[in-house]
Design a protein around this motif. Structure first.
Motif, short mmCIF file in Angstrom:
data_model
loop_
_atom_site.label_atom_id
_atom_site.label_comp_id
_atom_site.label_asym_id
_atom_site.label_seq_id
_atom_site.Cartn_x
_atom_site.Cartn_y
_atom_site.Cartn_z
N GLU A 26 -8.01 6.90 -14.32
CA GLU A 26 -7.52 5.82 -13.46
C GLU A 26 -6.55 6.38 -12.44
N ILE A 52 -4.65 5.49 -8.31
CA ILE A 52 -4.28 4.41 -7.40
C ILE A 52 -4.53 4.88 -5.97
N SER A 53 -5.23 4.04 -5.20
CA SER A 53 -5.55 4.37 -3.81
C SER A 53 -4.30 4.21 -2.94
N HIS A 73 -4.97 -0.02 -4.65
CA HIS A 73 -6.13 -0.42 -5.46
C HIS A 73 -6.34 0.56 -6.60
N LYS A 74 -6.80 0.02 -7.73
CA LYS A 74 -7.14 0.90 -8.85
C LYS A 74 -8.47 1.58 -8.54
N LEU A 81 -11.36 3.94 -10.50
CA LEU A 81 -11.82 4.48 -11.78
C LEU A 81 -12.81 5.60 -11.52
N ASP A 100 -16.05 -5.07 -6.04
CA ASP A 100 -15.73 -3.64 -6.11
C ASP A 100 -16.68 -2.82 -5.25
N CYS A 140 -11.68 -0.59 -7.18
CA CYS A 140 -11.55 -1.95 -7.71
C CYS A 140 -10.88 -2.86 -6.68
N SER A 165 -5.48 -8.79 -4.14
CA SER A 165 -5.08 -7.42 -3.83
C SER A 165 -5.18 -7.21 -2.32
N ASP A 222 -8.34 4.01 1.88
CA ASP A 222 -8.76 3.78 0.49
C ASP A 222 -10.19 4.29 0.27
#
Length: 176
Positions: free
Chosen positions: A42, A44-45, A49-50, A52, A72, A88, A93, A100
Motif C-alpha cells: 500500500e 499513497i499517491s 489516493h491509496k 495498491l 478505481d 483507489c 477523495s 497520481d
C-alpha cells in the motif's frame, strides 16, 4: 467366521485410536488462512489516493476482483509479467491528477519485468472491464475494454522503494 469379524473390528478400533491420538493442529489451518489473505503493498499517491500493488499472483487476483471499486483505475505493464496496480478513487477523495496517474504507472513498470527499461507502456482499465478467463491461473486476466495507455518510468519511483527492492534481493515474487 466370528474370529474374522473380531479381527476386522479390532483393526478398525486400532485405526480409530491412531486417528484420535494424532494432535489436531489448529496452528496449520491458521497459517494457511493467513497466507491466503491478500497482502498487497500500500502506497499513497501525490494527492493522497491509496495505491495498491500486488506482491504475487494471489494479490493481483484480489486487486482485480475483491479490492477494486467501480471508480478505481487498474494498471499493468503492457506485454510482460508484473504487478497489478490499483489507484483507489473513493467518494470524497480529491480529484485524480496526472501526477497520481504517473506515480501509479511508474509503480506498474517498476514492479514488472520491464523495470530495467527507461520507459514502458502501461495499460489502464476500469475494474468492471477486467475478466478472468476460464481455467486461467491466479492473477491472469483479460480486458474487455482498455483505458488510455500511459508511459511508466521506473527510475521515477521513490528511492525508498528502490532500496527496499535491492535489500530483498530484487526478485518480485511471480508465483502465488
Amino acid at each position: 467366521p466370528d474370529m474374522n469379524k473380531i479381527i476386522n473390528e479390532g483393526n478398525t478400533s486400532n485405526q480409530r485410536q491412531k486417528q484420535n491420538n494424532r494432535p489436531i493442529s489448529t496452528e496449520n489451518s491458521r497459517n494457511k488462512r493467513k497466507r491466503s489473505q491478500p497482502n498487497p503493498r500500500e502506497l499513497i499517491s501525490p494527492s493522497g489516493h491509496k495505491v495498491l500493488v500486488g506482491r504475487n499472483r494471489r494479490d493481483n487476483e484480489a486487486i482485480c476482483f475483491q479490492l477494486s471499486r467501480p471508480n478505481d483505475i487498474w494498471m499493468h505493464s503492457r506485454g510482460c509479467p508484473g504487478a497489478h496496480v490499483l489507484l483507489c478513487v473513493r467518494r470524497g477523495s480529491p480529484e485524480v491528477t496526472d501526477e497520481d496517474l504517473q506515480f501509479a504507472a511508474d509503480l506498474a513498470v517498476f514492479y514488472s519485468d520491464a523495470r530495467t527499461e527507461r520507459r514502458a507502456e502501461v495499460t489502464t482499465a476500469e475494474p468492471k472491464h477486467i475478466t478472468k478467463p476460464r481455467g486461467a491461473p491466479p492473477g491472469a486476466v483479460t480486458l474487455r475494454q482498455e483505458g488510455k495507455t500511459l508511459v511508466g518510468r521506473p527510475e521515477n519511483v521513490p528511492d525508498e522503494l528502490k532500496e527496499a527492492r535491492e535489500q530483498s534481493g530484487g526478485a518480485w515474487d511471480e508465483m502465488g
